[in-house]
Design an enzyme around this catalytic site. Sequence first.
Site, PDB file in Angstrom:
ATOM      1  N   TYR A   1     110.420  54.955 -27.914  1.00  0.00           N
ATOM      2  CA  TYR A   1     111.224  53.536 -26.542  1.00  0.00           C
ATOM      3  C   TYR A   1     111.184  52.373 -27.511  1.00  0.00           C
ATOM      4  CZ  TYR A   1     109.511  50.214 -22.695  1.00  0.00           C
ATOM      5  OH  TYR A   1     109.514  49.808 -21.720  1.00  0.00           O
TER       6      TYR A   1
ATOM      7  N   THR B   1     109.713  63.197 -30.159  1.00  0.00           N
ATOM      8  CA  THR B   1     109.980  63.335 -28.541  1.00  0.00           C
ATOM      9  C   THR B   1     110.693  61.895 -28.612  1.00  0.00           C
ATOM     10  OG1 THR B   1     108.122  61.256 -29.526  1.00  0.00           O
ATOM     11  CG2 THR B   1     106.708  63.717 -28.167  1.00  0.00           C
ATOM     12  N   GLY B   2     111.308  61.524 -29.687  1.00  0.00           N
ATOM     13  CA  GLY B   2     112.628  60.632 -29.631  1.00  0.00           C
ATOM     14  C   GLY B   2     113.645  61.626 -29.700  1.00  0.00           C
TER      15      GLY B   2
ATOM     16  N   SER C   1     101.377  59.287 -27.828  1.00  0.00           N
ATOM     17  CA  SER C   1     100.832  58.532 -27.480  1.00  0.00           C
ATOM     18  C   SER C   1     100.555  58.471 -26.242  1.00  0.00           C
ATOM     19  CB  SER C   1     101.975  57.572 -27.743  1.00  0.00           C
ATOM     20  OG  SER C   1     102.976  58.088 -26.685  1.00  0.00           O
TER      21      SER C   1
ATOM     22  N   TYR D   1      93.367  58.896 -29.204  1.00  0.00           N
ATOM     23  CA  TYR D   1      94.653  58.509 -29.151  1.00  0.00           C
ATOM     24  C   TYR D   1      94.604  56.865 -29.942  1.00  0.00           C
ATOM     25  CZ  TYR D   1      98.206  54.591 -28.221  1.00  0.00           C
ATOM     26  OH  TYR D   1      99.817  53.940 -28.507  1.00  0.00           O
TER      27      TYR D   1
ATOM     28  N   PHE E   1      99.901  45.833 -25.223  1.00  0.00           N
ATOM     29  CA  PHE E   1      99.206  45.684 -24.022  1.00  0.00           C
ATOM     30  C   PHE E   1      99.933  46.420 -23.576  1.00  0.00           C
ATOM     31  CE2 PHE E   1      95.376  43.388 -23.233  1.00  0.00           C
ATOM     32  CZ  PHE E   1      94.561  43.717 -25.183  1.00  0.00           C
TER      33      PHE E   1
ATOM     34  N   HIS F   1     103.995  56.341 -17.445  1.00  0.00           N
ATOM     35  CA  HIS F   1     103.897  55.736 -17.017  1.00  0.00           C
ATOM     36  C   HIS F   1     104.011  54.860 -15.546  1.00  0.00           C
ATOM     37  CE1 HIS F   1     103.729  54.980 -21.734  1.00  0.00           C
ATOM     38  NE2 HIS F   1     103.042  55.212 -21.106  1.00  0.00           N
TER      39      HIS F   1
ATOM     40  N   ARG G   1      97.125  45.335 -15.597  1.00  0.00           N
ATOM     41  CA  ARG G   1      97.416  45.402 -16.597  1.00  0.00           C
ATOM     42  C   ARG G   1      98.251  44.353 -17.335  1.00  0.00           C
ATOM     43  NH1 ARG G   1      94.175  48.708 -16.891  1.00  0.00           N
ATOM     44  NH2 ARG G   1      93.799  50.819 -17.475  1.00  0.00           N
TER      45      ARG G   1
HETATM   46  N1  UFG Z   1      99.545  54.403 -13.450  1.00  0.00           N
HETATM   47  C1  UFG Z   1      99.137  54.580 -11.497  1.00  0.00           C
HETATM   48  N2  UFG Z   1      99.990  56.084 -11.398  1.00  0.00           N
HETATM   49  C2  UFG Z   1     100.511  56.067 -12.335  1.00  0.00           C
HETATM   50  C3  UFG Z   1     100.906  55.939 -13.416  1.00  0.00           C
HETATM   51  C4  UFG Z   1      99.495  55.240 -13.278  1.00  0.00           C
HETATM   52  O1  UFG Z   1      98.298  54.552 -10.853  1.00  0.00           O
HETATM   53  O2  UFG Z   1     101.806  57.780 -12.090  1.00  0.00           O
HETATM   54  C5  UFG Z   1      98.252  53.698 -13.083  1.00  0.00           C
HETATM   55  C6  UFG Z   1      97.094  53.976 -14.514  1.00  0.00           C
HETATM   56  O3  UFG Z   1      95.929  54.171 -13.877  1.00  0.00           O
HETATM   57  C7  UFG Z   1      96.986  52.142 -15.172  1.00  0.00           C
HETATM   58  C8  UFG Z   1      98.287  51.954 -14.693  1.00  0.00           C
HETATM   59  O4  UFG Z   1      98.971  52.475 -13.820  1.00  0.00           O
HETATM   60  O5  UFG Z   1      95.708  51.784 -14.009  1.00  0.00           O
HETATM   61  C9  UFG Z   1      98.928  51.824 -16.343  1.00  0.00           C
HETATM   62  O6  UFG Z   1      99.231  53.394 -16.549  1.00  0.00           O
HETATM   63  P1  UFG Z   1     100.422  53.079 -17.494  1.00  0.00           P
HETATM   64  O7  UFG Z   1     100.012  54.896 -17.964  1.00  0.00           O
HETATM   65  O8  UFG Z   1     101.927  52.991 -17.234  1.00  0.00           O
HETATM   66  O9  UFG Z   1      99.821  52.383 -18.994  1.00  0.00           O
HETATM   67  P2  UFG Z   1      97.617  52.368 -19.617  1.00  0.00           P
HETATM   68  O10 UFG Z   1      97.810  51.116 -19.083  1.00  0.00           O
HETATM   69  O11 UFG Z   1      97.559  53.448 -18.736  1.00  0.00           O
HETATM   70  O12 UFG Z   1      98.318  52.748 -21.425  1.00  0.00           O
HETATM   71  C10 UFG Z   1      99.375  51.773 -22.517  1.00  0.00           C
HETATM   72  C11 UFG Z   1      99.733  52.524 -22.754  1.00  0.00           C
HETATM   73  C12 UFG Z   1      99.045  53.562 -23.453  1.00  0.00           C
HETATM   74  C13 UFG Z   1      98.433  52.886 -24.127  1.00  0.00           C
HETATM   75  C14 UFG Z   1      97.259  52.503 -23.049  1.00  0.00           C
HETATM   76  C15 UFG Z   1      96.003  51.303 -23.711  1.00  0.00           C
HETATM   77  O13 UFG Z   1     100.544  53.527 -22.277  1.00  0.00           O
HETATM   78  O14 UFG Z   1      99.716  53.752 -24.398  1.00  0.00           O
HETATM   79  O15 UFG Z   1      97.924  51.042 -22.574  1.00  0.00           O
HETATM   80  O16 UFG Z   1      95.218  51.359 -22.480  1.00  0.00           O
HETATM   81  F1  UFG Z   1      97.249  53.298 -25.078  1.00  0.00           F
END
Ligand code: UFG
Length: 324
Positions: A11, A35-36, A77, A141, A169, A187, A219
């Site tokens: 990505y 994964t790519g 990841s 991770y 972030f 995500h 976030r």
């Molecule tokens: N979320 C939901 N529903 C979903 C997916 C996510 O409510 O179906 C929420 C998560 O709980 C989180 C927010 O949306 O609060 C963002 O979640 P993501 O999975 O999109 O991203 P993260 O913040 O968990 O993860 C990102 C990067 C990771 C990294 C991490 C560090 O994608 O690679 O930040 O905290 F490790």
Amino acid sequence: MKILVTGGAGYIGSACTEYLLNLGYDVTVFDSLMTGHRAAVDKRAEFVKGDLNCRDAIFDVIKKGKFDGIMHFAAFSLVGESMTNPGKYFSNNLGAGINLLDAAKEAKVKKFVFSSTCAVYGEPEHVPIGENEKTKPVSPYGESKLMFEKALEWYHRIHGMEFVALRYFNASGATGAFGEDHNPETHLIPLVLRVALGKLKNIKIFGDDYTTPDGTCIRDYIHILDLAQAHELALKKGKCGFFNLGTGSGYSVKQIIEMSRNVTGHSIPEEIIPRRPGDPPKLVARSAHAASELGWKPKHENIKDIISSAWEWIEKHPEGYGDN
Ligand code: UFG
């Protein structure tokens, strides 16, 4: 300048490859395609299919390539997966990465730019998060990325290799040509947009009982083109160290869903389910260091524009790259 991009079929790696090519760099992508996606590699780049676990393969590519710099994105990841299979993360993100570092050292490559993450901070005590925040990962991770950062520091001290570790972030958005296609997708933004496309019934919100204004996690979403800009700036001679990359603005899960309704014109049903273990309530960056030291100026900070760019890409590529 000639740059090797590992993980250039992923990505963020695909967006950075395109960005470098647009600026006239000569780019070779090295990717295992585990994964790519082959279709995510810009046609102007040279492509080498290979695995960093194969020490000879990466030594060979770097010896022949005479690269001025390396951008290292290739890694696993999935935070959740790392909690059940830590060995996969330490062996690939750290062990295989060391093969790359050794090959770079051997060929006297001048600059190493590393794709790191805010996951190195774990659950920070201070938000917004500066680079001086304690690094206390809460997943293998995040730990594997932190360990690789430490290896970089030692290679710098011992071998003089200049490095820049960029702690992203929440990478999001798309370029005109390249976007987000993970399998499985975990995500928030791509999942919300799949609901808008009608491919998923609803978006599951992982908990609405956090200590945030609307109860859902906050976030800092940063456009992949702005990440690409920082990578290119990091190549400049004399730039070295750790840098956070975020906009400094936080959006809750509910705000992202509401903005996605606005962008797509679809209703996007939601369902509250229990918290996902390990999700900190709020992660927002302080990126002043990248601004002052690298001269980084994000250009795509508006959350509506970020979601719109992702939506445009997903509408054009409803099956992603079509190879999952
Ligand atoms: N979320 C939901 N529903 C979903 C997916 C996510 O409510 O179906 C929420 C998560 O709980 C989180 C927010 O949306 O609060 C963002 O979640 P993501 O999975 O999109 O991203 P993260 O913040 O968990 O993860 C990102 C990067 C990771 C990294 C991490 C560090 O994608 O690679 O930040 O905290 F490790």
